[in-house]
Design an enzyme around this catalytic site. Structure first.
Site, PDB file in Angstrom:
ATOM      1  N   GLU A   5      -9.332  -1.166   6.576  1.00  0.00           N
ATOM      2  CA  GLU A   5      -8.091  -1.318   7.319  1.00  0.00           C
ATOM      3  C   GLU A   5      -8.328  -1.083   8.808  1.00  0.00           C
ATOM      4  O   GLU A   5      -7.830  -1.809   9.651  1.00  0.00           O
ATOM      5  CB  GLU A   5      -7.039  -0.327   6.789  1.00  0.00           C
ATOM      6  CG  GLU A   5      -5.667  -0.573   7.410  1.00  0.00           C
ATOM      7  CD  GLU A   5      -4.645   0.477   6.983  1.00  0.00           C
ATOM      8  OE1 GLU A   5      -5.009   1.382   6.225  1.00  0.00           O
ATOM      9  OE2 GLU A   5      -3.494   0.359   7.430  1.00  0.00           O
ATOM     10  N   GLN A  41       0.829  -1.199   0.000  1.00  0.00           N
ATOM     11  CA  GLN A  41       0.000   0.000   0.000  1.00  0.00           C
ATOM     12  C   GLN A  41       0.869   1.256   0.000  1.00  0.00           C
ATOM     13  O   GLN A  41       1.776   1.366   0.814  1.00  0.00           O
ATOM     14  CB  GLN A  41      -0.853  -0.025   1.278  1.00  0.00           C
ATOM     15  CG  GLN A  41      -1.773   1.134   1.464  1.00  0.00           C
ATOM     16  CD  GLN A  41      -2.038   1.400   2.944  1.00  0.00           C
ATOM     17  OE1 GLN A  41      -1.109   1.612   3.719  1.00  0.00           O
ATOM     18  NE2 GLN A  41      -3.291   1.400   3.328  1.00  0.00           N
ATOM     19  N   GLY A  42       0.601   2.179  -0.904  1.00  0.00           N
ATOM     20  CA  GLY A  42       1.358   3.427  -0.927  1.00  0.00           C
ATOM     21  C   GLY A  42       0.469   4.635  -0.656  1.00  0.00           C
ATOM     22  O   GLY A  42      -0.077   5.244  -1.579  1.00  0.00           O
ATOM     23  N   TYR A  43       0.324   4.952   0.624  1.00  0.00           N
ATOM     24  CA  TYR A  43      -0.505   6.092   1.005  1.00  0.00           C
ATOM     25  C   TYR A  43       0.351   7.240   1.543  1.00  0.00           C
ATOM     26  O   TYR A  43       0.490   8.283   0.932  1.00  0.00           O
ATOM     27  CB  TYR A  43      -1.503   5.666   2.089  1.00  0.00           C
ATOM     28  CG  TYR A  43      -2.796   5.050   1.583  1.00  0.00           C
ATOM     29  CD1 TYR A  43      -2.849   4.390   0.361  1.00  0.00           C
ATOM     30  CD2 TYR A  43      -3.951   5.111   2.346  1.00  0.00           C
ATOM     31  CE1 TYR A  43      -4.032   3.813  -0.087  1.00  0.00           C
ATOM     32  CE2 TYR A  43      -5.135   4.536   1.905  1.00  0.00           C
ATOM     33  CZ  TYR A  43      -5.175   3.894   0.696  1.00  0.00           C
ATOM     34  OH  TYR A  43      -6.343   3.347   0.263  1.00  0.00           O
ATOM     35  N   SER A  44       0.927   6.992   2.761  1.00  0.00           N
ATOM     36  CA  SER A  44       1.609   8.081   3.482  1.00  0.00           C
ATOM     37  C   SER A  44       2.842   8.587   2.753  1.00  0.00           C
ATOM     38  O   SER A  44       3.503   7.846   2.024  1.00  0.00           O
ATOM     39  CB  SER A  44       2.063   7.586   4.858  1.00  0.00           C
ATOM     40  OG  SER A  44       0.964   7.302   5.653  1.00  0.00           O
ATOM     41  N   GLU A  79      -5.847  10.605  17.233  1.00  0.00           N
ATOM     42  CA  GLU A  79      -6.418  11.953  17.152  1.00  0.00           C
ATOM     43  C   GLU A  79      -7.360  12.057  15.955  1.00  0.00           C
ATOM     44  O   GLU A  79      -8.433  12.674  16.047  1.00  0.00           O
ATOM     45  CB  GLU A  79      -5.289  12.994  17.042  1.00  0.00           C
ATOM     46  CG  GLU A  79      -4.459  13.164  18.318  1.00  0.00           C
ATOM     47  CD  GLU A  79      -3.463  12.043  18.564  1.00  0.00           C
ATOM     48  OE1 GLU A  79      -3.208  11.241  17.636  1.00  0.00           O
ATOM     49  OE2 GLU A  79      -2.932  11.949  19.690  1.00  0.00           O
ATOM     50  N   SER A 115       4.295  -1.126   3.993  1.00  0.00           N
ATOM     51  CA  SER A 115       4.642  -2.396   4.632  1.00  0.00           C
ATOM     52  C   SER A 115       5.030  -3.413   3.583  1.00  0.00           C
ATOM     53  O   SER A 115       4.298  -3.596   2.602  1.00  0.00           O
ATOM     54  CB  SER A 115       3.454  -2.976   5.387  1.00  0.00           C
ATOM     55  OG  SER A 115       2.895  -2.037   6.228  1.00  0.00           O
TER      56      SER A 115
END
Lengths: 394, 378, 394, 378
Positions: free
Chosen positions: A249, A132-135, A378, A167
């Site tokens: 997720e 997964q490529g998000y952040s 948060e 990951s």
């Protein structure tokens, strides 16, 4: 119908007993016992390979996906029975996969027929492993500010930028990835791309965590060419796909605080701290803190059960996944704080054999990421406040 | 005595702060870690501390020390904490020196000047289980000729593998839980029958298991009175507890300072994250907790220096409160840093690890809360 | 100088022993034992009257005020010695007064010579009792939004509006009061007025609290005429006066969480809950919670001592008063929660004789206001975040 | 069984909710308080409850009840909690009815129909000290002719002064802490030798001290087996604990709803206070806690209805968790309301008072956390 289900249970149990290799009914002891599949995978044993194959053949690696995409076509009730019977016989999961837990549901919802035909069966059979490529370094909680660019070059996109927290990027075959296709818009300028990690220009670098080695990588894109039919959903509508996927997720992560199999916190604490002359845990204040924690832990187990039951019944508020993620990860952190307290100085060892290479301390440190990854605590509280409690924006 | 540093103590702090920040900053810890340094601390830094007089802060002037008190030792420890300097300072310059104050002149003369000079490192060998229970002493010291024969084991002996001198609590009479019958010994690590094996801890420091197999010591190795070591042991414990509280304070302040900087720089959703009220309230709460812990620790050190009746209680309060406040500080630091705080590359994780080790050392908050309850009779 | 102070200590002690009536050295047992003075005051005893008179004569009701305004003219060190000697002999305070603790410091700083001459000696002698008019129904934490208007009528102001939470307004002689003199400005349109509660148009109504009767009142102003020389500080600069005064109030309130005289929490808890067969408090989890609380309580006592020492030395950050107020009041609330837990069902009684008219439950409920009155905990945290930590505005 | 209300239970809730909100809202409590009502609850409301079948929710159909379970009793109790209705429902319709299930047919026939009809109010007389310790039973029941003679005292008997029937735990053999030797009795309040004195509690309800001075009962007053009452007692306790958790849930939800409304209306510094992030996070945390408590309570009631092995544990978890969550709810409610929340004129204080009484009743969080630890062997 209840009768049909009972019949299904009996058949399933019989089949599992007949077909699950004995080695695949041993408890999972290390990372290597978990089968992730993919092009680079080396099976730990013939049994692990066989178990994946025969389960994939029945579609039971993804029991509730449609049969035409490699799934088992089971109803939710049947899928639950399968899970229960596997748990009761101690069968390992044949396949662990972000393709199953994350991308699959999004493909089923947003994919073109071609995309589904192309990707889902390979996920189901464990042939292709996804990451997964998000952040990004400057887009953590604020995902919408991501900067990795995909320029429209007519028949393809040209991707440049950097992702973090991917990951197993170094072991994955394909990536699903958020990229910016419109620099002018914020959320409305993001697309959801799928591409092969062997495409020229893709490179990865592992991230060392405070707990030691980790599955996380930094992933770099340098003029990566991605054909245009590898967009999932509409161009500039990647945000919808990403949100849908993040919900899944969170549900997955929210399970972590629940009462896992294996020894309970009090059992572990007793092993580490022993009993006093009255037979109580030999630290009265720690005992009280553990008891109060156990109240929460049992109560959260009930909450998890209720959440899953309502999820299946379609009666849960979607933002409750955020609540579950928040509660489960905070509880898991507390659990490891208490375990460290119970362990005393021995739990502080970092690489001794007696400490199994610092297992206690590393696990404790690793939990600190639980409330960061997959959306910080948060962010989850913001979501609950706004979407469930309907409190106004500042 | 007012509960703040006096002018001379402030001056000391102004000297110590830049010195330690330059000599042994967090990068120094990281370098030792990356080199897998077997000592777990640097002798060179230790000698530099000695050069500044730190190692002799509590040693009287007759033996070449500065002749100062627990408050001043706390000033040094706070900076050690803030810079995460791996150092045997607490065990040597506070624990062993405090024990040796109760020794005869011969023993003092043989050890104290060498501690002052930085030649000798010492360690406290008091714990016999993974959990701090110094009130139970089972390690046996049997009369043997003119002296004693010691058998048993100690653990969680910080830097015990590098120590020249081990201060050991032993049972000379009675049962393990008895108040009387405890004797303290000054044991050279190289004495026959002493086996020391050290393990790396999460924070890069090393702690040893010390096994004594019929170790023979003559009567001159006894610190204080035979069978009457409990009072000295308690005094030593109170001093190192207050000292550990100071070191925890430094760790917490260091982590907090990094976090406040980050809150003022990191932007998310178009705003500096430190402008979000939820984080502001948590930061303000944390600040308050740290101020309270600082007051409790200074109180304990003043009480110890003044010989107050409440010194042991104040030390337990300080260690327990510092444990809570610093625990909050490092947890908030990692959480507020987000993903980057979880990476080994960034320093904040080292603060969390050191906090954990110090929180455990000489009794954690649970232990001291219980001890306080027992002291106060409930 | 230390010798002079020792001489002063000996003299003070001797004088107190000779002059403080024995009844005034008994512990304070009820509200009535506290002397508030003022025109409406009825002394509980001749001793109470005498003690006030002789102390006022020496200026020792306000030991550190200048002699010319009825004070004792003592140095901070001498004033501390006096407090210590009074505490050690168990002498009651001769006079409790908002005039002393709140208005006095503001008058000394902002008052004209005429105002000081007029008001300070009457405060010092307990002749005039003051109350405070700050909060309004729609201006709680946000004091600057207050709406009570003072119209400029040439030689006087005409005051109309309503105040809430005016403590003892029904027993006070004069009020110091924030009013709006400029409706266009916010903080810059507020003035600080002093006026007699017997002025026509002033009326009060007591407020019943959840804990029962309270000193609080609503106070109404209906065309109240206030001469213009009764403004403290400049017109439209009342905000500065108010802030200065609130700082003093917070210091006073912040003392509440400290370890008071009388039985400690563990002692009270033992009385209520008893001991188990091992001699420990007969509830292991409550015992642990009390022990953890006691760590905080002792530590806060040290913090209070440090705060006051630094305050006297002039080395404390002024916003630390907010921190003290926050910590002290939250701690006091926790203390009463634990006391209620220790008391079990008997602590729930509301008006029985055995419970002294529900003393435990009423005290517990009353503490809930601690973190609201004098600036809420949220406001204190805002102040610490902005003024000490210098975190930016949203 | 899925862990949510089924369609019939939802229908029941839809009936109960508006009915109790109309019949006995918070204004009803206030009116009783202002009148200093000596009963502490309204017989009229009680009969109205009976008219709706609520009092017989757990009574089997053979005795005229609805024959439903703890989950359904919990639905009624939650609305009682939400409206702060002063009611002997928990002691009567849950506690006494559950005890009478274990009685013989004669006793059931004599009491249950009158509970269903609203004629009879019952109370549990189990506590002997100010702190809930039902495992210690000292009140003596000595053999006397064909029956027993009871002497001793009970306290914290909710509405005991108005109860027609008292369910009393007594010691027929052994020592106060013994597991065996406990017997439950059905005692009419008007029996000779019974003295009841009631005191007002903070929440306007009344609790009684019951003194038994040689009260004579024949053998037919025994519920279940002589000396074997412990199992029934534990079952009754688990039911009322889960029931109290439901009532606490209602109290907490009522207080939270008021608070959320207030957060959305009250303006300070030119903004609705509910837009401040610090309050948003606290509100979201509170919501989460209440959801967890709700799940734990429903789990306990389902376990009790299914006769699960974990029912007692689940009930302790429910009571402990509900105590924590509802405590947070009322504290946050008062704090977030600011000054107005402290006034008697405003309702929120009543929620805090009721929460406190219910949190104590049948064991508070500390008690149940300890009990859980004992159940789980540490």
């Amino acid at each position: 119908m209840a009768d049909d289900l009972e019949q299904f249970r009996r058949d399933t149990r019989a089949w599992l007993e007949a077909n699950c290799p004995p080695e695949m009914r041993e408890p999972v002891r290390s990372e290597k016992d978990i089968c992730w599949g993919g092009r680079k995978w080396t099976f730990q044993s013939e049994a692990q390979r066989r178990w994946l194959e025969i389960m994939a053949e029945r579609g039971w690696t993804v029991p509730d996906w449609p049969r035409e995409y490699g799934g088992g076509g089971l109803s939710p009730a049947e899928a639950k029975v399968l899970r229960q019977e596997m748990a009761s016989l101690g069968c390992r999961k044949p396949l662990e996969s972000f393709g199953i837990s994350m991308l699959g549901p999004a493909l089923l919802k947003y994919g073109t027929e071609e995309q589904k035909q192309e990707h889902l069966p390979k996920i189901a059979r464990g042939e292709i492993r996804w990451c997964q490529g998000y952040s990004e370094p400057n887009a953590g909680s604020d995902l919408a500010s991501l900067a990795t660019r995909a320029e429209d070059k007519g028949d393809h996109f040209l991707v440049n930028g950097q992702k973090v927290w991917t990951s197993y990027a170094d072991q994955a075959d394909w990536i699903f990835c958020l990229v910016r296709t419109d620099p002018a818009a914020k959320q409305g300028g993001i697309s959801f791309l799928l591409f092969d990690m062997e495409t020229p220009g893709v490179s990865t670098k592992p991230i060392l965590l405070i707990s030691g080695n980790s599955p996380f990588c930094e992933t770099f894109f340098d003029d990566v060419v991605v054909p245009k039919d590898q967009v999932l959903g509409a161009v500039n509508d990647g945000w919808s796909v990403a949100k849908y996927l993040l919900g899944h997720e969170r549900e997955m992560i929210s399970g972590m605080g629940g009462r896992s199999l294996g020894p309970s916190l009090p059992e572990l604490a007793l092993r580490r701290a022993g009993r006093d002359e009255h037979g109580r845990l030999d630290d009265p204040v720690l005992r009280a803190r553990i008891a109060l924690f156990e109240v929460r832990s049992h109560a959260f187990a009930a909450m998890s059960e209720r959440f899953l039951d309502r999820l299946k019944a379609g009666s849960v508020h979607p933002a409750q996944a955020s609540m579950m993620k928040y509660l489960g990860t905070e509880l898991n952190k507390d659990r490891h704080e208490l375990l460290m307290a119970a362990g005393g100085s021995e739990a502080l060892e970092w690489d001794s054999e007696a400490s199994h290479g610092g297992a206690a301390a590393r696990a404790w440190l690793r939990t600190k990421a639980n409330s960061i990854e997959g959306g910080t605590s948060e962010i989850q509280l913001n979501i609950v406040a706004k979407r469930i409690l309907e409190l106004p924006e500042a | 005595m007012p509960l703040f540093l006096d002018a001379e103590q402030e001056m000391l702090a102004d000297t110590v702060r830049p010195f330690i920040a330059e000599t042994a900053p967090v990068a120094h810890l990281r370098a030792l870690r990356d080199a897998d340094d077997p000592a777990g601390f640097s002798r060179k830094v230790w000698r530099a501390f000695a050069g500044m007089g730190f190692t002799g802060v509590l040693v009287d002037e007759a033996h070449g020390g500065l002749g100062l008190g627990q408050v001043e030792a706390g000033i040094v420890l706070e900076e050690i904490g803030r810079n995460l300097t791996p150092s045997p300072f607490l065990g040597t310059a506070v624990g062993a020196v405090e024990a040796l104050r109760h020794a005869d002149e011969a023993m003092q003369g043989s050890w104290l000047p060498r501690i002052v000079s930085g030649e000798v490192v010492a360690a406290l060998a008091l714990d016999e289980s993974a959990r701090h229970r110094p009130e139970r002493v089972a390690l046996k010291a049997e009369r043997h000729g003119n002296g004693f024969r010691l058998s048993g084991a100690k653990q969680f002996v910080a830097f015990g593998h590098e120590a020249d001198l081990l201060v050991v609590s032993a049972r000379t009479s009675g049962g393990a839980a008895d108040e009387d019958g405890v004797t303290l010994f000054a044991l050279p690590r190289t004495q026959a029958g002493v086996t020391v094996s050290a393990e790396r801890l999460a924070d890069v420091s090393m702690a040893a298991r010390v096994e004594l197999d019929g170790v023979e010591l003559d009567g001159s190795a006894v610190i204080g009175e035979v069978d009457g070591g409990r009072a000295v042991l308690n005094r030593v414990l109170s001093c190192v507890r207050a000292g550990a509280a100071s070191e925890l304070q430094g760790v917490a302040e260091g982590a907090s300072a990094m976090t406040l900087d980050y809150l003022k720089q990191r932007k998310q959703f178009g705003r500096v994250i430190g402008s979000y009220q939820a984080l502001q309230h948590r930061a303000a709460h944390l600040y308050s907790e740290l101020e309270v812990a600082r007051a409790a620790t200074l109180k304990a050190q003043q009480s110890l220096d003044a010989g107050s009746d409440t010194a042991d209680r104040d030390a337990s309060v300080a260690k327990a409160m510092a444990g809570m406040a610093s625990g909050l500080a490092v947890r908030e630091a990692v959480q507020m840093h987000g993903g980057i705080g979880m990476t080994d590359e960034y320093d904040v994780g080292f603060f969390m690890k050191r906090q954990r080790v110090l929180a455990e050392m000489f009794g954690d908050t649970d232990y001291h809360a219980d001890l306080l309850a027992r002291m106060e009779g409930y």
